[in-house]
Design a protein around this motif. Structure first.
Motif, mmCIF file in Angstrom:
data_model
loop_
_atom_site.group_PDB
_atom_site.id
_atom_site.type_symbol
_atom_site.label_atom_id
_atom_site.label_comp_id
_atom_site.label_asym_id
_atom_site.label_seq_id
_atom_site.Cartn_x
_atom_site.Cartn_y
_atom_site.Cartn_z
ATOM 1 N N CYS A 158 0.679 -1.299 0.164
ATOM 2 C CA CYS A 158 0.050 0.210 0.357
ATOM 3 C C CYS A 158 0.717 1.237 -0.178
ATOM 4 C CB CYS A 158 -0.886 -0.042 1.052
ATOM 5 S SG CYS A 158 -2.067 -1.166 1.454
ATOM 6 N N THR A 299 -7.496 2.759 6.272
ATOM 7 C CA THR A 299 -8.293 2.060 5.882
ATOM 8 C C THR A 299 -9.545 1.553 6.111
ATOM 9 O OG1 THR A 299 -6.873 0.526 7.236
ATOM 10 C CG2 THR A 299 -6.231 1.307 5.188
ATOM 11 N N LYS A 326 -10.444 7.910 1.830
ATOM 12 C CA LYS A 326 -10.779 6.360 1.264
ATOM 13 C C LYS A 326 -11.793 6.060 1.676
ATOM 14 C CE LYS A 326 -6.558 3.767 2.123
ATOM 15 N NZ LYS A 326 -5.312 5.240 2.182
ATOM 16 N N HIS A 331 -9.730 2.084 -1.464
ATOM 17 C CA HIS A 331 -8.674 1.888 -1.139
ATOM 18 C C HIS A 331 -7.806 1.382 -2.006
ATOM 19 C CE1 HIS A 331 -4.862 0.814 1.007
ATOM 20 N NE2 HIS A 331 -5.097 -0.185 1.167
#
Length: 405
Positions: A158, A299, A326, A331
């Motif tokens: 990520c 997240t 997000k 995501h």
């Protein structure tokens, strides 16, 4: 010698639109790009994701598409839009660089090859390997725009595209190059990849009444992350060259920090995140009190949100406003840092903090001052802002954006 690095072009393919203007308007309106997936994609398990509306025929012929995964299509399109936005279309880009992040490469091409082999026993495409390789987006960009400088791919889960942007900025600041495409792309919404994420039990439980609001970052009711696809590319330039061209400057990329937790593959660590935050501030020559806004990693996982809130509140106290965009776009994994970098640069450019969906009740273990569509009009205009990207594997990356002066 360290030179200033500025952002002069932004290109996006996202669940919230395929231009900086569309993306910013959707964020300003609190518009969600999340939706329930059809059962054919979600293995019959109710799953929410962020899908892009994308017409590949605007950029590619049928022949070109035959060896190009969706992730590379996104990357080339976003890069082309960034180039146009910066006013650099038609220029000689031979000496430029490309720095891209991507977590899983051409996941859909690989999945299609496995299905052909195991399910239908049909002939595999001879281009399966080159369509599926992780550096395919950067390679396709290089060929498309005739870039012959450094063409780099970072695959750090990520944090991939945040690191790509930071490393591009460092190369320009050192004088290695004067211009770079920097960003990331991800397109992995195939049934196999989705099933793998479902097996981890980290995906959000769909909200029964409002599936588009299923990503509940920093809420006591959060249940997990929402996958998404897309790409974002920034045109980074040495500042004096951009000024000489008279082009628009969105923001200065003022700082970059990186660290590793070295503790766990999936469980984040607040001290590791703080090391990246402090390194980013040091490189920008700024103090915590100078930062008004943070686009969080946010997240909506139970542990992730709590640890990030702890890291931020311990360092910044109550002076920082934060949001998780997000909650609106999902995501993007390897491309998340790039899309959120674009959003944070736009925040500095527009002098407004982008809201997320602030799901109530807010978790008391996440003591952040959240930006919402209801309070954003009363908040200060950000002159310095940060974007967090914290990865599986324990790598943390933080980018600092400032108004250019």
């Amino acid at each position: 010698m360290s030179r200033k690095v500025v952002i002069t072009g932004i290109g996006v393919v996202s669940p919230l639109g395929n231009s900086p203007a569309a993306l910013w308007q959707a964020l300003s309106d609190g518009q969600s790009g999340l939706q329930l997936l059809p059962e054919s994609m979600s293995n019959g398990i109710p799953t929410v994701a962020g899908l892009c509306q994308f017409d590949s025929s605007q950029w590619f012929s049928k022949m070109q598409l035959s060896g190009m995964d969706r992730v590379s299509q996104f990357a080339v399109a976003a890069a082309d839009m960034a180039l146009q936005d910066a006013g650099l279309a038609g220029q000689d880009l031979t000496e430029a660089g490309i720095y891209m992040g991507c977590g899983m490469g051409g996941a859909l091409a690989i999945e299609q090859a496995y299905k052909a082999h195991f399910e239908t026993h049909s002939r595999l495409s001879p281009l399966s390997v080159v369509a599926g390789m992780t550096n395919a987006p950067a390679a396709q960009m290089s060929m498309r725009f005739k870039v012959q400088g450094p063409v780099m791919t970072y695959s750090v889960a990520c944090a991939s595209s945040a690191i790509a942007i930071g490393e591009a900025a460092r190369a320009i600041a050192r004088g290695d190059i004067d211009l770079a495409f920097a960003g990331g792309a991800e397109a992995l919404l195939g049934s196999g990849v989705i099933h793998a994420w479902q097996a981890m039990h980290t995906l959000a439980k769909p909200d029964p009444d409002h599936p588009e609001a299923s990503c509940k970052a920093f809420s006591s009711e959060r249940s997990g992350l929402v996958l998404a696809e897309g790409a974002a590319v920034l045109m980074l330039e040495e500042a004096s060259a951009a000024i000489a061209r008279g082009t628009t400057i969105y923001a200065e990329l003022a700082g970059f920090g990186i660290s590793a937790d070295a503790s766990h593959l999936t469980k984040p660590d607040a001290s590791g995140q703080q090391r990246a935050l402090k390194a980013a501030l040091k490189s920008a020559n700024l103090a915590p009190a100078d930062i008004q806004y943070c686009n969080t990693h946010g997240t909506a996982t139970h542990v992730g949100d709590e640890v990030e809130a702890q890291a931020l509140s311990s360092l910044f106290g109550t002076t920082l406003f934060a949001s998780s965009t997000k909650t609106l776009h999902g995501h993007l994994l390897g491309a998340a840092g790039a899309l959120e970098a674009a959003i944070t640069a736009l925040a500095v450019h527009h002098r407004q903090m982008p809201p997320g969906i602030a799901h109530l009740p807010q978790d008391p273990k996440c003591p952040l001052q959240l930006v919402t569509e209801h309070n954003r009009g009363q908040l200060p205009a950000p002159t310095h802002a940060i974007s967090n990207s914290f990865a599986f594997g324990g790598t943390n990356a933080v980018l600092v954006f400032s108004q250019y002066a």
